[in-house]
Motif scaffolding. Structure first.
Motif, PDB file in Angstrom:
ATOM      1  N   THR A  46       1.146  -1.579   0.337  1.00  0.00           N
ATOM      2  CA  THR A  46      -0.090  -0.114  -0.192  1.00  0.00           C
ATOM      3  C   THR A  46       0.730   1.474  -0.118  1.00  0.00           C
ATOM      4  O   THR A  46       0.453   2.717  -0.806  1.00  0.00           O
ATOM      5  N   GLU A  47       1.882   1.090   0.505  1.00  0.00           N
ATOM      6  CA  GLU A  47       2.937   2.202   0.438  1.00  0.00           C
ATOM      7  C   GLU A  47       3.107   3.011  -0.288  1.00  0.00           C
ATOM      8  O   GLU A  47       3.680   4.384  -1.646  1.00  0.00           O
ATOM      9  N   ASP A  59       0.822   3.614  -2.303  1.00  0.00           N
ATOM     10  CA  ASP A  59       0.282   5.550  -2.259  1.00  0.00           C
ATOM     11  C   ASP A  59       1.451   5.811  -2.945  1.00  0.00           C
ATOM     12  O   ASP A  59       0.675   7.336  -3.405  1.00  0.00           O
ATOM     13  N   GLU A  60       2.356   5.415  -3.007  1.00  0.00           N
ATOM     14  CA  GLU A  60       2.944   6.667  -4.080  1.00  0.00           C
ATOM     15  C   GLU A  60       2.584   6.965  -5.364  1.00  0.00           C
ATOM     16  O   GLU A  60       3.342   8.281  -6.132  1.00  0.00           O
ATOM     17  N   ALA A  93      -0.284   9.982  -5.309  1.00  0.00           N
ATOM     18  CA  ALA A  93       0.426  10.420  -4.751  1.00  0.00           C
ATOM     19  C   ALA A  93       0.236  11.104  -6.313  1.00  0.00           C
ATOM     20  O   ALA A  93       0.468  12.892  -7.118  1.00  0.00           O
ATOM     21  N   GLU A  99      -7.315   5.883  -7.840  1.00  0.00           N
ATOM     22  CA  GLU A  99      -6.775   6.188  -7.048  1.00  0.00           C
ATOM     23  C   GLU A  99      -7.151   6.064  -5.460  1.00  0.00           C
ATOM     24  O   GLU A  99      -7.312   6.175  -4.673  1.00  0.00           O
ATOM     25  N   ARG A 103      -6.225   5.100  -2.286  1.00  0.00           N
ATOM     26  CA  ARG A 103      -6.018   5.183  -0.653  1.00  0.00           C
ATOM     27  C   ARG A 103      -7.794   4.960   0.330  1.00  0.00           C
ATOM     28  O   ARG A 103      -7.282   4.287   1.489  1.00  0.00           O
ATOM     29  N   SER A 110      -5.514   1.406   1.531  1.00  0.00           N
ATOM     30  CA  SER A 110      -4.577   1.660   2.415  1.00  0.00           C
ATOM     31  C   SER A 110      -5.274   2.445   3.528  1.00  0.00           C
ATOM     32  O   SER A 110      -4.174   1.780   4.838  1.00  0.00           O
ATOM     33  N   GLU A 111      -6.420   3.254   4.070  1.00  0.00           N
ATOM     34  CA  GLU A 111      -6.618   3.124   5.221  1.00  0.00           C
ATOM     35  C   GLU A 111      -7.073   2.322   6.039  1.00  0.00           C
ATOM     36  O   GLU A 111      -6.852   2.305   7.001  1.00  0.00           O
TER      37      GLU A 111
END
Length: 523
Positions: A320-321, A324-325, A328, A337, A341, A344-345
Protein backbone atom coordinates in the motif's frame (compact mmCIF):
# COMPACT_ATOMS: atom_id res chain seq x y z
CA UNK A 1 -49.30 7.84 62.96
CA UNK A 2 -47.41 10.88 64.18
CA UNK A 3 -43.82 11.30 63.11
CA UNK A 4 -40.93 11.58 65.53
CA UNK A 5 -39.87 15.12 66.14
CA UNK A 6 -36.20 15.98 65.52
CA UNK A 7 -35.25 15.83 69.23
CA UNK A 8 -36.91 12.42 69.52
CA UNK A 9 -35.07 11.13 66.47
CA UNK A 10 -31.81 12.45 67.91
CA UNK A 11 -32.49 10.65 71.15
CA UNK A 12 -33.17 7.40 69.29
CA UNK A 13 -29.92 7.77 67.35
CA UNK A 14 -28.05 8.51 70.59
CA UNK A 15 -29.35 5.29 72.13
CA UNK A 16 -28.44 3.07 69.19
CA UNK A 17 -24.69 2.81 69.94
CA UNK A 18 -25.51 1.54 73.44
CA UNK A 19 -27.57 -1.40 72.18
CA UNK A 20 -25.78 -4.78 72.07
CA UNK A 21 -24.49 -5.36 68.55
CA UNK A 22 -22.54 -8.63 68.72
CA UNK A 23 -24.41 -11.88 68.26
CA UNK A 24 -22.64 -13.35 71.30
CA UNK A 25 -23.81 -10.46 73.50
CA UNK A 26 -27.36 -10.71 72.20
CA UNK A 27 -27.49 -14.48 72.78
CA UNK A 28 -26.16 -14.14 76.32
CA UNK A 29 -28.55 -11.30 77.09
CA UNK A 30 -31.48 -13.27 75.66
CA UNK A 31 -30.51 -16.33 77.71
CA UNK A 32 -30.16 -14.27 80.88
CA UNK A 33 -33.48 -12.55 80.24
CA UNK A 34 -35.17 -15.91 79.76
CA UNK A 35 -33.54 -17.25 82.93
CA UNK A 36 -34.47 -14.11 84.85
CA UNK A 37 -38.05 -14.31 83.62
CA UNK A 38 -38.29 -17.97 84.60
CA UNK A 39 -36.76 -17.31 87.98
CA UNK A 40 -39.02 -14.30 88.53
CA UNK A 41 -42.10 -16.28 87.53
CA UNK A 42 -41.14 -19.17 89.81
CA UNK A 43 -40.32 -16.82 92.68
CA UNK A 44 -43.59 -14.97 92.18
CA UNK A 45 -45.69 -18.13 92.23
CA UNK A 46 -43.76 -19.46 95.24
CA UNK A 47 -44.15 -16.15 97.04
CA UNK A 48 -47.88 -16.08 96.40
CA UNK A 49 -48.30 -19.63 97.67
CA UNK A 50 -46.13 -19.03 100.74
CA UNK A 51 -47.83 -15.72 101.53
CA UNK A 52 -51.27 -17.29 101.21
CA UNK A 53 -50.19 -20.21 103.43
CA UNK A 54 -48.82 -17.87 106.12
CA UNK A 55 -51.96 -15.72 106.14
CA UNK A 56 -54.30 -18.72 106.02
CA UNK A 57 -52.46 -20.25 108.97
CA UNK A 58 -52.76 -17.02 110.93
CA UNK A 59 -56.46 -16.75 110.13
CA UNK A 60 -57.24 -20.37 111.02
CA UNK A 61 -55.26 -20.15 114.25
CA UNK A 62 -56.99 -16.93 115.25
CA UNK A 63 -60.47 -18.33 114.52
CA UNK A 64 -59.68 -21.48 116.50
CA UNK A 65 -58.32 -19.52 119.46
CA UNK A 66 -61.27 -17.12 119.50
CA UNK A 67 -63.76 -19.98 119.23
CA UNK A 68 -62.07 -21.77 122.13
CA UNK A 69 -62.21 -18.66 124.32
CA UNK A 70 -65.84 -18.00 123.50
CA UNK A 71 -66.77 -21.62 124.13
CA UNK A 72 -65.30 -21.10 127.57
CA UNK A 73 -66.60 -17.62 128.39
CA UNK A 74 -69.89 -17.17 126.50
CA UNK A 75 -71.97 -19.70 128.51
CA UNK A 76 -71.29 -17.63 131.66
CA UNK A 77 -72.78 -14.53 130.05
CA UNK A 78 -76.32 -13.53 131.00
CA UNK A 79 -78.53 -12.77 128.03
CA UNK A 80 -79.50 -10.15 127.21
CA UNK A 81 -76.18 -8.67 128.34
CA UNK A 82 -75.64 -5.18 129.60
CA UNK A 83 -72.89 -2.87 128.38
CA UNK A 84 -70.82 -3.76 131.40
CA UNK A 85 -71.35 -7.46 130.70
CA UNK A 86 -70.07 -6.96 127.15
CA UNK A 87 -67.10 -4.93 128.37
CA UNK A 88 -66.27 -7.62 130.94
CA UNK A 89 -66.44 -10.32 128.25
CA UNK A 90 -64.08 -8.40 125.98
CA UNK A 91 -61.71 -7.72 128.85
CA UNK A 92 -61.50 -11.43 129.56
CA UNK A 93 -60.95 -12.14 125.84
CA UNK A 94 -58.15 -9.53 125.68
CA UNK A 95 -56.45 -11.09 128.67
CA UNK A 96 -56.79 -14.55 127.13
CA UNK A 97 -55.27 -13.37 123.84
CA UNK A 98 -51.77 -13.85 125.20
CA UNK A 99 -48.98 -13.42 122.67
CA UNK A 100 -51.42 -12.61 119.89
CA UNK A 101 -52.43 -9.44 121.79
CA UNK A 102 -55.75 -9.04 120.14
CA UNK A 103 -58.26 -6.29 120.86
CA UNK A 104 -61.82 -7.58 121.15
CA UNK A 105 -65.23 -5.98 121.20
CA UNK A 106 -68.78 -7.30 121.42
CA UNK A 107 -72.22 -6.17 120.33
CA UNK A 108 -75.70 -7.43 120.98
CA UNK A 109 -78.38 -7.50 118.31
CA UNK A 110 -76.62 -5.05 115.94
CA UNK A 111 -75.65 -2.52 118.56
CA UNK A 112 -72.39 -0.64 118.58
CA UNK A 113 -69.45 -2.87 119.53
CA UNK A 114 -68.27 -2.44 123.12
CA UNK A 115 -64.54 -2.75 123.74
CA UNK A 116 -62.61 -2.94 126.98
CA UNK A 117 -59.39 -1.52 125.52
CA UNK A 118 -59.47 2.15 124.48
CA UNK A 119 -56.84 1.49 121.78
CA UNK A 120 -58.92 -1.11 119.96
CA UNK A 121 -59.25 -0.36 116.22
CA UNK A 122 -62.78 0.28 114.94
CA UNK A 123 -64.64 -2.70 113.56
CA UNK A 124 -64.98 -2.43 109.75
CA UNK A 125 -68.58 -1.80 108.75
CA UNK A 126 -68.22 -4.29 105.92
CA UNK A 127 -67.21 -7.00 108.38
CA UNK A 128 -70.23 -6.28 110.62
CA UNK A 129 -72.62 -6.46 107.67
CA UNK A 130 -71.10 -9.72 106.43
CA UNK A 131 -71.37 -11.35 109.88
CA UNK A 132 -74.95 -10.11 110.29
CA UNK A 133 -76.01 -11.34 106.83
CA UNK A 134 -74.20 -14.71 106.85
CA UNK A 135 -74.53 -15.64 110.52
CA UNK A 136 -71.12 -17.27 110.60
CA UNK A 137 -67.54 -16.46 111.51
CA UNK A 138 -65.89 -14.03 109.05
CA UNK A 139 -62.37 -12.57 108.83
CA UNK A 140 -61.08 -9.54 106.97
CA UNK A 141 -57.58 -8.05 106.46
CA UNK A 142 -57.35 -4.34 107.18
CA UNK A 143 -54.76 -1.67 107.87
CA UNK A 144 -54.44 0.28 111.10
CA UNK A 145 -51.80 2.97 111.63
CA UNK A 146 -50.02 1.77 108.48
CA UNK A 147 -49.72 -1.84 109.66
CA UNK A 148 -51.62 -4.92 108.48
CA UNK A 149 -54.28 -6.25 110.88
CA UNK A 150 -56.67 -9.19 110.84
CA UNK A 151 -60.23 -8.55 112.02
CA UNK A 152 -62.53 -11.43 113.03
CA UNK A 153 -66.29 -11.47 113.57
CA UNK A 154 -67.94 -14.46 115.27
CA UNK A 155 -71.67 -14.74 116.23
CA UNK A 156 -72.78 -16.75 119.31
CA UNK A 157 -75.72 -19.18 118.97
CA UNK A 158 -78.06 -21.09 121.33
CA UNK A 159 -77.81 -24.86 121.24
CA UNK A 160 -80.07 -27.40 122.97
CA UNK A 161 -77.82 -30.36 121.89
CA UNK A 162 -75.81 -31.27 124.96
CA UNK A 163 -73.97 -33.98 123.04
CA UNK A 164 -72.66 -31.61 120.36
CA UNK A 165 -68.95 -32.32 119.98
CA UNK A 166 -68.28 -29.20 117.87
CA UNK A 167 -69.34 -26.70 120.56
CA UNK A 168 -68.78 -25.89 124.20
CA UNK A 169 -72.02 -25.25 126.13
CA UNK A 170 -72.86 -23.67 129.47
CA UNK A 171 -75.97 -22.35 131.10
CA UNK A 172 -76.77 -18.84 129.88
CA UNK A 173 -80.54 -18.87 130.65
CA UNK A 174 -82.65 -21.20 132.74
CA UNK A 175 -83.26 -23.64 129.86
CA UNK A 176 -81.13 -23.16 126.64
CA UNK A 177 -77.34 -23.26 126.35
CA UNK A 178 -75.02 -20.92 124.43
CA UNK A 179 -72.57 -21.98 121.70
CA UNK A 180 -70.31 -20.38 119.06
CA UNK A 181 -70.65 -21.08 115.37
CA UNK A 182 -67.87 -22.26 113.14
CA UNK A 183 -67.42 -21.32 109.53
CA UNK A 184 -70.93 -22.28 108.68
CA UNK A 185 -74.30 -21.25 110.02
CA UNK A 186 -75.96 -23.14 112.71
CA UNK A 187 -77.54 -26.45 111.88
CA UNK A 188 -80.17 -28.50 113.54
CA UNK A 189 -81.78 -26.50 116.35
CA UNK A 190 -78.91 -23.88 116.58
CA UNK A 191 -80.23 -20.33 116.64
CA UNK A 192 -78.43 -17.00 116.79
CA UNK A 193 -78.31 -15.46 120.24
CA UNK A 194 -77.79 -11.94 118.90
CA UNK A 195 -74.35 -11.71 120.52
CA UNK A 196 -71.45 -11.08 118.13
CA UNK A 197 -67.83 -10.90 119.19
CA UNK A 198 -65.15 -9.11 117.18
CA UNK A 199 -61.38 -9.41 117.56
CA UNK A 200 -58.51 -7.68 115.76
CA UNK A 201 -54.81 -8.21 116.07
CA UNK A 202 -51.72 -7.03 114.15
CA UNK A 203 -50.04 -9.26 111.55
CA UNK A 204 -46.58 -7.85 112.18
CA UNK A 205 -44.95 -11.24 112.76
CA UNK A 206 -46.62 -12.75 109.71
CA UNK A 207 -45.65 -9.71 107.64
CA UNK A 208 -42.07 -10.12 108.86
CA UNK A 209 -42.14 -13.71 107.60
CA UNK A 210 -43.42 -12.50 104.23
CA UNK A 211 -40.76 -9.78 104.09
CA UNK A 212 -38.12 -12.41 104.86
CA UNK A 213 -39.35 -14.39 101.84
CA UNK A 214 -39.00 -11.30 99.62
CA UNK A 215 -35.52 -10.58 100.99
CA UNK A 216 -34.45 -14.17 100.40
CA UNK A 217 -35.78 -14.07 96.83
CA UNK A 218 -33.94 -10.81 96.15
CA UNK A 219 -30.74 -12.12 97.70
CA UNK A 220 -30.90 -15.27 95.57
CA UNK A 221 -31.63 -13.40 92.31
CA UNK A 222 -28.05 -12.17 91.72
CA UNK A 223 -26.37 -15.56 92.35
CA UNK A 224 -29.01 -17.20 90.16
CA UNK A 225 -28.25 -14.83 87.29
CA UNK A 226 -24.52 -15.32 87.83
CA UNK A 227 -24.99 -19.08 87.64
CA UNK A 228 -27.20 -18.67 84.55
CA UNK A 229 -24.36 -16.74 82.88
CA UNK A 230 -22.23 -19.89 82.66
CA UNK A 231 -24.69 -21.98 80.59
CA UNK A 232 -25.48 -18.82 78.61
CA UNK A 233 -21.83 -18.49 77.58
CA UNK A 234 -21.63 -22.18 76.69
CA UNK A 235 -24.84 -21.94 74.65
CA UNK A 236 -23.60 -18.82 72.85
CA UNK A 237 -20.29 -20.52 72.14
CA UNK A 238 -21.97 -23.64 70.71
CA UNK A 239 -24.10 -21.45 68.43
CA UNK A 240 -21.37 -19.02 67.42
CA UNK A 241 -18.67 -21.59 66.66
CA UNK A 242 -20.25 -22.72 63.36
CA UNK A 243 -21.26 -19.15 62.58
CA UNK A 244 -17.65 -18.05 63.06
CA UNK A 245 -16.46 -20.87 60.78
CA UNK A 246 -18.96 -19.76 58.15
CA UNK A 247 -17.68 -16.19 58.40
CA UNK A 248 -14.06 -17.25 57.97
CA UNK A 249 -15.06 -19.49 55.07
CA UNK A 250 -16.96 -16.63 53.39
CA UNK A 251 -13.94 -14.33 53.84
CA UNK A 252 -11.67 -16.92 52.21
CA UNK A 253 -14.14 -17.33 49.34
CA UNK A 254 -14.22 -13.55 48.92
CA UNK A 255 -10.39 -13.55 48.86
CA UNK A 256 -10.46 -16.00 45.94
CA UNK A 257 -9.84 -19.29 47.78
CA UNK A 258 -12.65 -21.14 46.03
CA UNK A 259 -11.37 -24.52 47.27
CA UNK A 260 -12.52 -23.62 50.80
CA UNK A 261 -14.76 -26.26 52.41
CA UNK A 262 -16.11 -26.50 55.96
CA UNK A 263 -16.50 -29.56 58.17
CA UNK A 264 -20.12 -30.47 58.85
CA UNK A 265 -21.13 -31.52 62.36
CA UNK A 266 -24.59 -32.48 63.57
CA UNK A 267 -27.97 -32.34 61.89
CA UNK A 268 -29.32 -28.99 63.06
CA UNK A 269 -30.06 -25.85 61.03
CA UNK A 270 -26.47 -24.60 61.28
CA UNK A 271 -25.21 -27.92 59.91
CA UNK A 272 -27.65 -27.55 56.99
CA UNK A 273 -26.35 -24.03 56.44
CA UNK A 274 -22.76 -25.34 56.41
CA UNK A 275 -23.66 -27.99 53.82
CA UNK A 276 -25.34 -25.31 51.69
CA UNK A 277 -22.18 -23.19 51.99
CA UNK A 278 -20.04 -26.10 50.76
CA UNK A 279 -22.40 -26.67 47.83
CA UNK A 280 -22.22 -22.98 46.94
CA UNK A 281 -18.41 -22.99 47.14
CA UNK A 282 -18.22 -26.07 44.93
CA UNK A 283 -20.50 -24.45 42.36
CA UNK A 284 -18.50 -21.21 42.43
CA UNK A 285 -15.25 -23.11 42.00
CA UNK A 286 -16.61 -24.96 38.96
CA UNK A 287 -18.03 -21.80 37.39
CA UNK A 288 -14.81 -19.86 38.02
CA UNK A 289 -12.71 -22.63 36.50
CA UNK A 290 -14.94 -22.68 33.43
CA UNK A 291 -14.76 -18.90 33.09
CA UNK A 292 -10.99 -18.93 33.43
CA UNK A 293 -10.76 -21.63 30.78
CA UNK A 294 -12.97 -19.67 28.38
CA UNK A 295 -11.12 -16.41 29.08
CA UNK A 296 -7.72 -18.03 28.58
CA UNK A 297 -8.95 -19.55 25.33
CA UNK A 298 -10.26 -16.20 24.12
CA UNK A 299 -6.98 -14.45 24.98
CA UNK A 300 -4.93 -17.15 23.36
CA UNK A 301 -7.12 -16.97 20.26
CA UNK A 302 -6.74 -13.17 20.03
CA UNK A 303 -2.99 -13.39 20.54
CA UNK A 304 -2.64 -16.16 17.93
CA UNK A 305 -4.76 -14.29 15.40
CA UNK A 306 -2.84 -11.06 15.93
CA UNK A 307 0.46 -12.91 15.66
CA UNK A 308 -0.55 -14.68 12.45
CA UNK A 309 -1.81 -11.44 10.90
CA UNK A 310 1.36 -9.47 11.52
CA UNK A 311 3.34 -10.97 8.61
CA UNK A 312 0.67 -10.63 5.90
CA UNK A 313 -0.23 -7.18 7.18
CA UNK A 314 3.41 -6.12 6.99
CA UNK A 315 3.50 -7.22 3.35
CA UNK A 316 0.19 -5.50 2.63
CA UNK A 317 1.47 -2.30 4.28
CA UNK A 318 4.55 -2.34 2.06
CA UNK A 319 2.39 -2.77 -1.04
CA UNK A 320 0.00 0.00 0.00
CA UNK A 321 2.96 2.37 0.47
CA UNK A 322 3.95 1.81 -3.15
CA UNK A 323 0.37 2.28 -4.26
CA UNK A 324 0.11 5.44 -2.18
CA UNK A 325 3.16 6.82 -4.00
CA UNK A 326 1.57 6.02 -7.36
CA UNK A 327 -1.68 7.62 -6.26
CA UNK A 328 0.18 10.72 -5.09
CA UNK A 329 2.06 10.97 -8.41
CA UNK A 330 -1.20 11.13 -10.36
CA UNK A 331 -0.41 8.26 -12.73
CA UNK A 332 -3.45 6.29 -11.65
CA UNK A 333 -6.97 6.93 -12.89
CA UNK A 334 -9.21 8.81 -10.48
CA UNK A 335 -11.37 5.78 -9.57
CA UNK A 336 -8.29 3.63 -9.04
CA UNK A 337 -6.67 6.34 -6.94
CA UNK A 338 -9.71 6.54 -4.62
CA UNK A 339 -9.77 2.76 -4.27
CA UNK A 340 -6.04 2.67 -3.49
CA UNK A 341 -6.41 5.34 -0.79
CA UNK A 342 -9.38 3.47 0.76
CA UNK A 343 -7.42 0.21 0.82
CA UNK A 344 -4.39 1.93 2.35
CA UNK A 345 -6.49 3.48 5.10
CA UNK A 346 -8.15 0.16 5.96
CA UNK A 347 -4.82 -1.65 6.00
CA UNK A 348 -3.37 0.91 8.39
CA UNK A 349 -6.46 0.59 10.61
CA UNK A 350 -6.16 -3.18 10.62
CA UNK A 351 -2.45 -2.95 11.39
CA UNK A 352 -3.16 -0.67 14.37
CA UNK A 353 -5.81 -3.09 15.65
CA UNK A 354 -3.39 -6.00 15.38
CA UNK A 355 -0.76 -4.03 17.28
CA UNK A 356 -3.32 -3.15 19.95
CA UNK A 357 -4.31 -6.81 20.27
CA UNK A 358 -0.69 -7.79 20.63
CA UNK A 359 -0.25 -5.14 23.34
CA UNK A 360 -3.33 -6.38 25.18
CA UNK A 361 -2.04 -9.96 25.03
CA UNK A 362 1.23 -8.78 26.60
CA UNK A 363 -0.73 -7.06 29.38
CA UNK A 364 -2.68 -10.26 30.04
CA UNK A 365 0.51 -12.31 30.10
CA UNK A 366 2.16 -9.81 32.51
CA UNK A 367 4.95 -9.48 29.93
CA UNK A 368 4.63 -5.83 28.89
CA UNK A 369 8.12 -4.27 29.04
CA UNK A 370 8.58 -0.89 30.74
CA UNK A 371 11.70 1.18 30.06
CA UNK A 372 11.71 4.08 32.49
CA UNK A 373 13.53 7.36 32.15
CA UNK A 374 13.67 10.55 34.20
CA UNK A 375 11.81 13.14 32.14
CA UNK A 376 9.72 16.25 32.55
CA UNK A 377 6.11 15.43 31.82
CA UNK A 378 5.73 18.82 30.14
CA UNK A 379 8.26 17.67 27.55
CA UNK A 380 6.30 14.47 26.88
CA UNK A 381 3.06 16.44 26.44
CA UNK A 382 4.70 18.86 24.03
CA UNK A 383 6.25 16.04 21.93
CA UNK A 384 2.96 14.15 21.81
CA UNK A 385 1.09 17.19 20.49
CA UNK A 386 3.85 17.99 17.96
CA UNK A 387 4.10 14.43 16.58
CA UNK A 388 0.35 14.33 15.91
CA UNK A 389 0.06 17.86 14.54
CA UNK A 390 -1.89 19.24 17.49
CA UNK A 391 0.78 21.70 18.73
CA UNK A 392 -0.19 24.50 16.36
CA UNK A 393 -3.79 25.62 16.22
CA UNK A 394 -6.72 26.25 18.51
CA UNK A 395 -8.08 22.70 18.69
CA UNK A 396 -5.69 21.62 21.45
CA UNK A 397 -4.31 23.87 24.17
CA UNK A 398 -1.47 23.03 26.57
CA UNK A 399 -1.40 24.40 30.12
CA UNK A 400 2.09 23.63 31.47
CA UNK A 401 2.91 26.19 34.18
CA UNK A 402 5.41 24.27 36.34
CA UNK A 403 8.01 21.48 36.09
CA UNK A 404 6.65 17.94 36.52
CA UNK A 405 9.51 15.43 36.91
CA UNK A 406 8.49 11.80 36.51
CA UNK A 407 10.21 8.41 36.12
CA UNK A 408 8.28 6.73 33.31
CA UNK A 409 8.48 4.92 29.98
CA UNK A 410 8.17 7.81 27.47
CA UNK A 411 6.72 5.60 24.72
CA UNK A 412 3.92 4.27 26.89
CA UNK A 413 3.04 7.68 28.34
CA UNK A 414 2.98 9.03 24.78
CA UNK A 415 0.46 6.30 23.90
CA UNK A 416 -1.68 7.29 26.88
CA UNK A 417 -1.65 11.02 26.08
CA UNK A 418 -2.24 10.42 22.38
CA UNK A 419 -5.26 8.19 23.09
CA UNK A 420 -6.77 10.68 25.54
CA UNK A 421 -6.42 13.71 23.23
CA UNK A 422 -7.62 11.78 20.17
CA UNK A 423 -10.64 10.47 22.11
CA UNK A 424 -11.47 14.03 23.29
CA UNK A 425 -11.28 15.40 19.74
CA UNK A 426 -13.31 12.53 18.27
CA UNK A 427 -16.09 12.24 20.85
CA UNK A 428 -15.99 15.68 22.45
CA UNK A 429 -15.71 19.16 21.05
CA UNK A 430 -12.64 21.44 20.76
CA UNK A 431 -10.88 23.19 22.23
CA UNK A 432 -9.25 20.35 24.21
CA UNK A 433 -7.12 21.47 27.18
CA UNK A 434 -4.15 19.42 28.40
CA UNK A 435 -3.09 20.65 31.86
CA UNK A 436 -0.20 19.42 34.04
CA UNK A 437 -0.09 20.01 37.80
CA UNK A 438 2.21 18.77 40.61
CA UNK A 439 0.95 18.26 44.17
CA UNK A 440 1.83 16.05 47.14
CA UNK A 441 4.45 13.93 45.30
CA UNK A 442 1.94 13.28 42.51
CA UNK A 443 1.76 14.59 38.96
CA UNK A 444 -1.65 14.97 37.36
CA UNK A 445 -2.46 15.42 33.70
CA UNK A 446 -6.04 16.40 32.87
CA UNK A 447 -7.49 16.26 29.36
CA UNK A 448 -10.72 18.29 29.15
CA UNK A 449 -13.00 18.78 26.18
CA UNK A 450 -16.07 20.95 25.65
CA UNK A 451 -18.42 18.28 24.34
CA UNK A 452 -21.64 16.90 25.83
CA UNK A 453 -19.78 14.74 28.35
CA UNK A 454 -20.07 11.03 29.06
CA UNK A 455 -23.50 9.55 29.95
CA UNK A 456 -23.73 8.37 33.53
CA UNK A 457 -24.45 4.77 32.51
CA UNK A 458 -21.34 4.75 30.29
CA UNK A 459 -18.84 6.16 32.81
CA UNK A 460 -18.19 2.84 34.61
CA UNK A 461 -17.35 1.15 31.28
CA UNK A 462 -15.22 3.68 29.40
CA UNK A 463 -12.05 1.64 30.04
CA UNK A 464 -13.58 -1.72 29.08
CA UNK A 465 -12.25 -3.44 25.99
CA UNK A 466 -14.34 -3.04 22.83
CA UNK A 467 -17.08 -1.24 24.80
CA UNK A 468 -19.54 0.82 22.77
CA UNK A 469 -21.93 3.25 24.45
CA UNK A 470 -24.35 2.79 21.54
CA UNK A 471 -24.18 -0.49 19.65
CA UNK A 472 -26.00 1.10 16.71
CA UNK A 473 -23.50 3.94 16.22
CA UNK A 474 -21.48 3.98 12.95
CA UNK A 475 -18.12 2.27 12.81
CA UNK A 476 -15.25 4.46 14.07
CA UNK A 477 -11.68 4.45 12.93
CA UNK A 478 -10.33 3.16 16.24
CA UNK A 479 -9.88 -0.39 17.49
CA UNK A 480 -11.99 0.07 20.64
CA UNK A 481 -8.91 -0.69 22.74
CA UNK A 482 -7.31 2.75 23.07
CA UNK A 483 -8.68 3.73 26.48
CA UNK A 484 -8.25 0.19 27.81
CA UNK A 485 -4.57 0.23 26.79
CA UNK A 486 -4.13 3.71 28.29
CA UNK A 487 -5.59 2.46 31.56
CA UNK A 488 -3.23 -0.55 31.62
CA UNK A 489 -0.21 1.69 30.85
CA UNK A 490 -1.12 3.98 33.76
CA UNK A 491 -1.32 0.97 36.09
CA UNK A 492 2.10 -0.25 34.87
CA UNK A 493 3.59 3.01 36.16
CA UNK A 494 1.88 2.77 39.56
CA UNK A 495 -0.61 5.46 38.56
CA UNK A 496 -4.31 5.76 37.82
CA UNK A 497 -6.50 6.91 34.97
CA UNK A 498 -10.02 8.11 35.73
CA UNK A 499 -12.91 9.59 33.78
CA UNK A 500 -15.52 12.10 34.94
CA UNK A 501 -17.75 14.90 33.68
CA UNK A 502 -16.96 18.57 34.16
CA UNK A 503 -19.59 20.49 36.16
CA UNK A 504 -20.10 22.90 33.23
CA UNK A 505 -19.79 20.59 30.22
CA UNK A 506 -17.42 18.11 28.64
CA UNK A 507 -15.51 15.06 29.81
CA UNK A 508 -12.41 15.14 32.03
CA UNK A 509 -9.79 12.36 31.93
CA UNK A 510 -7.20 12.50 34.73
CA UNK A 511 -3.85 10.66 34.56
CA UNK A 512 -2.11 10.51 37.97
CA UNK A 513 1.54 9.42 38.22
CA UNK A 514 4.06 9.37 41.06
CA UNK A 515 6.60 12.16 40.85
CA UNK A 516 10.25 11.31 40.21
CA UNK A 517 11.03 11.35 43.96
CA UNK A 518 8.42 8.63 44.76
CA UNK A 519 8.45 6.55 41.56
CA UNK A 520 9.47 2.85 41.60
CA UNK A 521 12.77 1.78 40.12
CA UNK A 522 13.46 0.96 36.50
CA UNK A 523 11.97 -2.23 35.13
Amino acid sequence: MSRLRPPARSAVRALRPHLPRGLRVRLVVAFLLAAAFGALLTAGLTFQRARAAILDRAEETAVTDLRAQLDSLAPELTLPPTTEDLRGLTRQLDQAGGARAWHSSASYRGGEPVAASPGAPPVPEELRETVRDSGRAVHQRTEHDGSPWLALGMPVTYSDRPGNTDTTTATATPTPTATTTGTGSGSGSDTLSGLTVYAAFPLDEDQADIDALVTAAQAGAVPALALALVPALFAARSVLRPVRRLRHGAERIAAGELTTRLDTEGRDELADLTRAFNTMAETLEGDAAELRRLEAGARRFAADVAHELRTPLAAMAAVTEVLDEDAASGVLPADTEDAVRLISEEVRTLARMVEDLMEVSRFDAKAAPVHREDVDLRTLVTKTLQLRGWAHGERVRADLPEPAPVHVDPRRIDVVLGNLVANALHHGRPPVTVAVRTRDDLVRVTVTDHGPGIPDDVLPHVFDRFYKADAARPRSGGSGLGLAIAHENAALHGGTLTAANHPDSGAVFTLTLPSAASSPGTT
